[in-house]
Design a protein around this motif. Structure first.
Motif, short mmCIF file in Angstrom:
data_model
loop_
_atom_site.label_atom_id
_atom_site.label_comp_id
_atom_site.label_asym_id
_atom_site.label_seq_id
_atom_site.Cartn_x
_atom_site.Cartn_y
_atom_site.Cartn_z
N ALA A 133 0.83 -1.22 0.00
CA ALA A 133 0.00 0.00 0.00
C ALA A 133 0.86 1.26 0.00
CB ALA A 133 -0.93 -0.01 1.20
N GLU A 134 2.02 1.20 0.65
CA GLU A 134 2.86 2.38 0.78
C GLU A 134 3.79 2.59 -0.41
OE1 GLU A 134 1.65 0.81 4.71
OE2 GLU A 134 2.72 -0.08 3.01
N HIS A 135 4.23 1.51 -1.06
CA HIS A 135 5.31 1.62 -2.03
C HIS A 135 4.95 1.14 -3.44
CE1 HIS A 135 7.85 2.70 1.31
NE2 HIS A 135 7.61 1.55 1.91
N ARG A 165 19.55 10.27 -10.01
CA ARG A 165 19.21 8.89 -10.35
C ARG A 165 19.35 7.97 -9.14
NH1 ARG A 165 22.17 7.99 -16.24
NH2 ARG A 165 21.12 9.72 -17.33
N GLN A 166 18.40 7.03 -9.02
CA GLN A 166 18.48 6.02 -7.96
C GLN A 166 19.43 4.88 -8.38
OE1 GLN A 166 17.08 6.02 -4.94
NE2 GLN A 166 16.07 7.98 -5.25
N HIS A 167 19.39 4.51 -9.67
CA HIS A 167 20.17 3.38 -10.17
C HIS A 167 20.76 3.77 -11.53
CE1 HIS A 167 17.77 1.51 -7.05
NE2 HIS A 167 16.67 1.71 -7.75
N ALA A 251 7.20 -5.20 -0.27
CA ALA A 251 7.57 -4.05 -1.10
C ALA A 251 8.18 -2.99 -0.21
CB ALA A 251 6.34 -3.50 -1.82
N GLN A 252 9.32 -2.49 -0.63
CA GLN A 252 10.02 -1.46 0.14
C GLN A 252 10.27 -0.26 -0.76
OE1 GLN A 252 13.52 -3.59 1.40
NE2 GLN A 252 12.43 -4.78 2.96
N ALA A 253 10.74 0.81 -0.17
CA ALA A 253 11.04 2.00 -0.96
C ALA A 253 12.13 1.66 -1.98
CB ALA A 253 11.49 3.13 -0.04
N TYR A 254 11.80 1.79 -3.25
CA TYR A 254 12.73 1.58 -4.37
C TYR A 254 13.27 0.16 -4.46
CZ TYR A 254 12.61 6.65 -4.30
OH TYR A 254 12.19 7.96 -4.29
N GLN A 255 12.49 -0.83 -3.97
CA GLN A 255 12.90 -2.22 -4.18
C GLN A 255 11.77 -3.19 -3.83
OE1 GLN A 255 16.40 -2.55 -1.70
NE2 GLN A 255 15.24 -3.28 0.05
N LEU A 256 11.87 -4.39 -4.42
CA LEU A 256 10.94 -5.48 -4.14
C LEU A 256 11.73 -6.66 -3.58
CD1 LEU A 256 8.84 -5.38 -7.45
CD2 LEU A 256 8.08 -4.60 -5.18
N VAL A 263 16.57 -9.34 -3.96
CA VAL A 263 16.20 -7.93 -3.91
C VAL A 263 16.29 -7.35 -5.31
CG1 VAL A 263 16.78 -5.65 -3.00
CG2 VAL A 263 16.99 -7.66 -1.53
N ILE A 264 15.16 -6.82 -5.79
CA ILE A 264 15.11 -6.19 -7.11
C ILE A 264 14.99 -4.69 -6.92
CG2 ILE A 264 13.86 -6.02 -9.29
CD1 ILE A 264 12.89 -8.88 -8.85
N LYS A 265 16.02 -3.96 -7.27
CA LYS A 265 16.04 -2.51 -7.12
C LYS A 265 15.12 -1.88 -8.17
CE LYS A 265 19.24 -2.36 -3.86
NZ LYS A 265 18.98 -1.79 -2.52
#
Length: 432
Positions: A133-135, A165-167, A251-256, A263-265
């Protein structure tokens, strides 16, 4: 004798088609008052939301204004959100309406009915997965689709500055390998190409990474294995990284984070895994299943109340001994057609017909690149396999059939002509 009132809650594919049919038959002759209730003032066909999310669909051109449509088709549109049902008094409780500044426009109120049809549709099912819900973005409504598009364009803009850029690559994670996830993954590559052409970003397709994650052993588990494999091959040829047998546990901030602790960025996440009916349906006092769908008989009547009907994704309608009607747009249209007849029969004291779902096949759009699917499926046949140009034409015809059901032939023909002209007059992509 007072004119009976039929209230339809939800202006999705099934609800709007039903209101149109009843308006033309009962409303026009004043045999019944038809009321369509929805929180939104416009309708967009849900299978097109992935195009709205990437800017390929211009909502101002393809949305239906419910006020104008109701006037032309002899039903009454009322804006509102359902909060409760009093079955004894046969009234609906509606939430107050507020404007953009939070000021109350209309207070909480009641709406009486003689017959009630629930056609609220479905929302994505996050299965209680932490952080979703958050990310993650959802694409269940035009508002959510537009929110994703804004985030997508802003992310592309950020990548023009190396310091923001994040990545190294702009990465989009899509959870769910059903039709929405597959179609969105293909559409994103087309969108990135157009954003580059319009000068929004310097990134090209080689600098875009899309990860499509599906918990089942293959994509599109509800369709044939041939369609599934063809779609997978097409997506991988575009550059999509397909992960099957891969569940997402957080789900996390900028990754799954997957079930295998991979971990998938990502820069943007989209959740399109599974559906359920809106949770408040389970609080109305009607029998529902684990997905909040209203349990109905084969006549589409609630198992609890013969004056309440349900259709589409929010209804659990029996199909055979151990299965239910699948949540597809074609099912909603078929149910709307039957229910229009059944409500007329109900008013005339005639017996109601049972719903029999006919699977006419399924088609999946892969943006401008391709389309794949089966047509004319049955229990005894896999149907006709289509791909390429012919499949694209068949896919486009599905939307025309929807327009035909809510507008009629003359207006649908004009809409087709306008769409053809706009290909030359307007940009291919809406950027605002």
């Amino acid at each position: 004798m007072p004119t009976p009132r039929i209230v339809i809650v939800g202006a999705g594919a099934g609800g709007l088609a039903l209101a149109t049919r009843l308006g033309r038959t009962l409303g026009k002759r004043k045999r019944a008052e038809i009321v369509l209730l929805d929180r939104n003032t416009t309708h967009v066909w849900k299978p097109l939301l992935h195009e709205l999310a990437t800017g390929v669909l211009n909502s101002s051109m393809d949305e239906v204004d419910l006020r104008g449509h109701s006037s032309a088709h002899f039903y009454r549109y009322q804006r509102g959100s359902l909060t409760g049902v009093d079955r004894e008094q046969q009234t609906l409780q509606l939430a107050p309406i507020h404007d953009e500044d939070g000021q109350e426009v209309l207070p909480a109120r009641e709406l009486a009915y003689d017959y009630l049809v629930m056609a609220i549709g479905s929302v994505s099912n996050d299965f209680g997965t932490p952080g979703v819900a958050e990310h993650c973005h959802f694409i269940d409504s035009p508002e959510q689709a537009k929110a994703f598009q804004r985030d997508m364009i802003n992310t592309f803009l950020r990548y023009t500055d190396p310091n923001l850029r994040q990545h190294t690559q702009l990465t989009i994670g899509i959870v769910g390998g059903g039709a929405t996830g597959v179609e969105l993954a293909a559409e994103l590559f087309d969108a990135s190409r157009m954003l580059n052409a319009y000068g929004v970003t310097a990134l090209d397709n080689q600098q875009i990474s899309v990860h499509l994650l599906e918990a089942a052993p293959r994509l599109l588990p509800g369709l044939s294995e041939r369609v599934s494999q063809t779609v997978k091959t097409e997506l991988e040829s575009m550059g999509v990284t397909v992960h099957t047998d891969t569940a997402v546990k957080e789900a996390q901030a900028y990754q799954l984070l997957t079930g295998d602790d991979e971990v998938i960025k990502t820069d943007i996440n989209v959740w399109a895994a599974g559906i359920k009916a809106p949770p408040f349906l389970a609080e109305l006092g009607l029998t529902t299943n684990k997905k909040n769908q209203i349990e109905v008989k084969s006549t589409l009547q609630s198992v609890d109340d013969e004056k309440i009907f349900a259709l589409g994704d929010c209804a659990s309608c029996p199909m055979g001994e151990d299965s239910t009607v699948p949540p597809r747009a074609q099912a909603a249209h078929q149910q709307a057609k039957l229910l229009a007849k059944n409500l007329v029969n109900k008013l005339e004291g005639k017996p109601l017909a049972d719903f029999r779902y006919r699977d006419h096949g399924s088609l999946v759009s892969l943006a401008r690149y391709d389309a794949v699917g089966n047509l004319m499926r049955s229990s005894a046949s896999r149907g006709l396999f289509l791909e390429g140009w012919l499949a694209r034409q068949a896919y486009a015809s599905l939307y025309r059939m929807h327009q035909l059901s809510i507008h009629g032939a003359p207006k649908t023909g004009l809409a087709w002509l306008v769409d053809k002209l706009n290909r030359y007059l307007k940009p291919r992509m809406k950027l605002h």
